[in-house]
Design an enzyme around this catalytic site. Structure first.
Site, PDB file in Angstrom:
ATOM      1  N   ASP A  82     -24.667 -14.154  19.372  1.00  0.00           N
ATOM      2  CA  ASP A  82     -24.499 -14.896  20.628  1.00  0.00           C
ATOM      3  C   ASP A  82     -24.531 -13.933  21.825  1.00  0.00           C
ATOM      4  O   ASP A  82     -24.099 -12.776  21.705  1.00  0.00           O
ATOM      5  CB  ASP A  82     -23.143 -15.630  20.561  1.00  0.00           C
ATOM      6  CG  ASP A  82     -23.020 -16.751  21.577  1.00  0.00           C
ATOM      7  OD1 ASP A  82     -24.050 -17.239  22.050  1.00  0.00           O
ATOM      8  OD2 ASP A  82     -21.870 -17.161  21.869  1.00  0.00           O
ATOM      9  N   ASP A 104     -29.305 -12.125  26.312  1.00  0.00           N
ATOM     10  CA  ASP A 104     -28.789 -12.751  27.526  1.00  0.00           C
ATOM     11  C   ASP A 104     -29.060 -11.837  28.716  1.00  0.00           C
ATOM     12  O   ASP A 104     -28.316 -10.898  28.997  1.00  0.00           O
ATOM     13  CB  ASP A 104     -27.284 -12.999  27.363  1.00  0.00           C
ATOM     14  CG  ASP A 104     -26.677 -13.612  28.619  1.00  0.00           C
ATOM     15  OD1 ASP A 104     -27.375 -13.708  29.642  1.00  0.00           O
ATOM     16  OD2 ASP A 104     -25.492 -13.983  28.579  1.00  0.00           O
ATOM     17  N   THR A 212     -16.871 -26.519  24.207  1.00  0.00           N
ATOM     18  CA  THR A 212     -15.434 -26.843  24.149  1.00  0.00           C
ATOM     19  C   THR A 212     -15.028 -27.694  25.351  1.00  0.00           C
ATOM     20  O   THR A 212     -15.248 -27.285  26.495  1.00  0.00           O
ATOM     21  CB  THR A 212     -14.593 -25.545  24.144  1.00  0.00           C
ATOM     22  OG1 THR A 212     -14.907 -24.822  22.955  1.00  0.00           O
ATOM     23  CG2 THR A 212     -13.095 -25.842  24.190  1.00  0.00           C
ATOM     24  N   THR A 234     -14.649 -21.466  22.110  1.00  0.00           N
ATOM     25  CA  THR A 234     -13.243 -21.420  22.549  1.00  0.00           C
ATOM     26  C   THR A 234     -12.332 -22.271  21.671  1.00  0.00           C
ATOM     27  O   THR A 234     -11.243 -21.836  21.280  1.00  0.00           O
ATOM     28  CB  THR A 234     -13.140 -21.875  24.022  1.00  0.00           C
ATOM     29  OG1 THR A 234     -13.985 -21.007  24.800  1.00  0.00           O
ATOM     30  CG2 THR A 234     -11.733 -21.780  24.554  1.00  0.00           C
TER      31      THR A 234
HETATM   32  P1  13P Z   1     -17.199 -22.632  24.568  1.00  0.00           P
HETATM   33  O1  13P Z   1     -16.445 -21.347  24.431  1.00  0.00           O
HETATM   34  O2  13P Z   1     -16.927 -23.334  25.831  1.00  0.00           O
HETATM   35  O3  13P Z   1     -17.017 -23.494  23.365  1.00  0.00           O
HETATM   36  O4  13P Z   1     -18.755 -22.246  24.630  1.00  0.00           O
HETATM   37  C1  13P Z   1     -19.354 -21.675  23.517  1.00  0.00           C
HETATM   38  C2  13P Z   1     -20.648 -21.056  23.853  1.00  0.00           C
HETATM   39  O5  13P Z   1     -21.442 -21.596  24.593  1.00  0.00           O
HETATM   40  C3  13P Z   1     -20.944 -19.785  23.197  1.00  0.00           C
HETATM   41  O6  13P Z   1     -22.105 -19.196  23.682  1.00  0.00           O
END
Ligand code: 13P
Length: 291
Positions: A82, A104, A212, A234
């Site tokens: 990620d 990113d 989230t 999150t």
């Molecule tokens: P949240 O932490 O708001 O769930 O987002 C997750 C996300 O987009 C990870 O790249």
């Protein structure tokens, strides 16, 4: 089954208007909860890893855990990196067997983001794995990346079109559409018009970041408009902690650690299953695999 690239399954998801959950794992138990939740509902799954988590455990160990769990699972699982800004970390993950990565470059000027994304695209195409790339600036906190409200910026439509033009095999595209990482302070203001405009023109599946705290209606609308990958970090990280401490509060004298691991696993798995049902990916494993 072996770890799979996420591109083909995401194209199936987008074409059939469901979302594949992409959960940010923390450790072996959390990866197990994510894959067990997917197995229980026969859903395809993306296990993704934040860069700090990769650095904490090491890319090889993480890949070994997830590969081992995926090998025993009857559903397709992709292992995804990620939000990574560092091409060296991306190379390490590719070498360790990751089946997709995100570059990113959203903090860079457009031309620089495009040029580096294209370099990473060449790496991922050569390795036969998927790439996710972002433009605009998604707000909130993810790992060490903090984007304050005044710094968050919706993706520019013309830039979106120019960005993906030379990367036709991008596994998933992440334009900022108003969602944010972390818990929302109020209701997320999603730019549905922009998302609609993007998906009318670009056939690559779209990643919905900042999952989230979105409402069921928001998930459904975004998925209906072409978001094939839905990110949850999150909430999962929060349940990872709560799973332990809630049991501790209930049974302060218990000295045996395994019930804590089980409580943590149960809390995370229940959330994974709830999201799979909301995103409509339950029962899709075999069709996604065949795609
Ligand atoms: P949240 O932490 O708001 O769930 O987002 C997750 C996300 O987009 C990870 O790249």
């Amino acid at each position: 089954m072996p770890l799979l690239p996420m591109g083909p399954m995401l194209r199936h998801a987008r074409a059939n208007r469901y979302g594949i959950a992409a959960y940010n794992m923390i450790d072996f138990n959390s990866a197990r909860a994510i894959i067990d939740g997917a197995t229980a509902l026969d859903a395809p799954m993306i296990v993704q890893v934040s860069v700090k988590t990769v650095k904490h455990w090491g890319a090889k160990h993480v890949a070994t855990w997830v590969r081992m769990l995926a090998n025993d699972a009857p559903v397709p699982v992709a292992l995804h990196l990620d939000h990574c800004t560092d091409v060296d970390v991306i190379r390490r993950c590719i070498d360790a067997g990751w089946t997709s990565v995100m570059f990113d470059g959203s903090a860079l000027p457009f031309a620089e983001n495009l040029a580096t994304s294209q370099q990473v695209y060449a790496l991922t195409e050569a390795a036969g794995i998927g790439l996710e790339a972002e433009i605009g600036a998604i707000g909130g906190v993810e790992d060490d990346k903090v984007v304050n409200d005044d710094q968050s910026r919706l993706a520019n439509f013309d830039e979106c079109v120019a960005f993906v033009r030379d990367m036709p095999n991008l596994a998933v595209f992440a334009p900022a559409i108003g969602t944010a990482h972390g818990f929302y302070k109020g209701e997320a203001k999603i730019a549905y018009d922009l998302l609609d405009r993007i998906t009318q023109t670009i056939s690559i599946p779209i990643a919905l970041h900042g999952g989230t705290g979105l409402t069921e209606e928001q998930f459904h609308r975004c998925i209906a408009l072409g978001c094939g990958k839905v990110n949850i970090s999150t909430m999962h990280k929060s349940l990872f902690i709560d799973g332990f401490i809630n049991l501790r509060a209930e049974k302060p004298k218990m000295a045996e650690p395994l019930p804590f691991i089980d409580a943590q696993h149960a809390a995370m798995k229940a959330d994974v299953m709830q999201c799979i049902r909301i995103f409509g990916s339950d029962g899709r494993a075999q069709a996604a695999l065949a795609a």
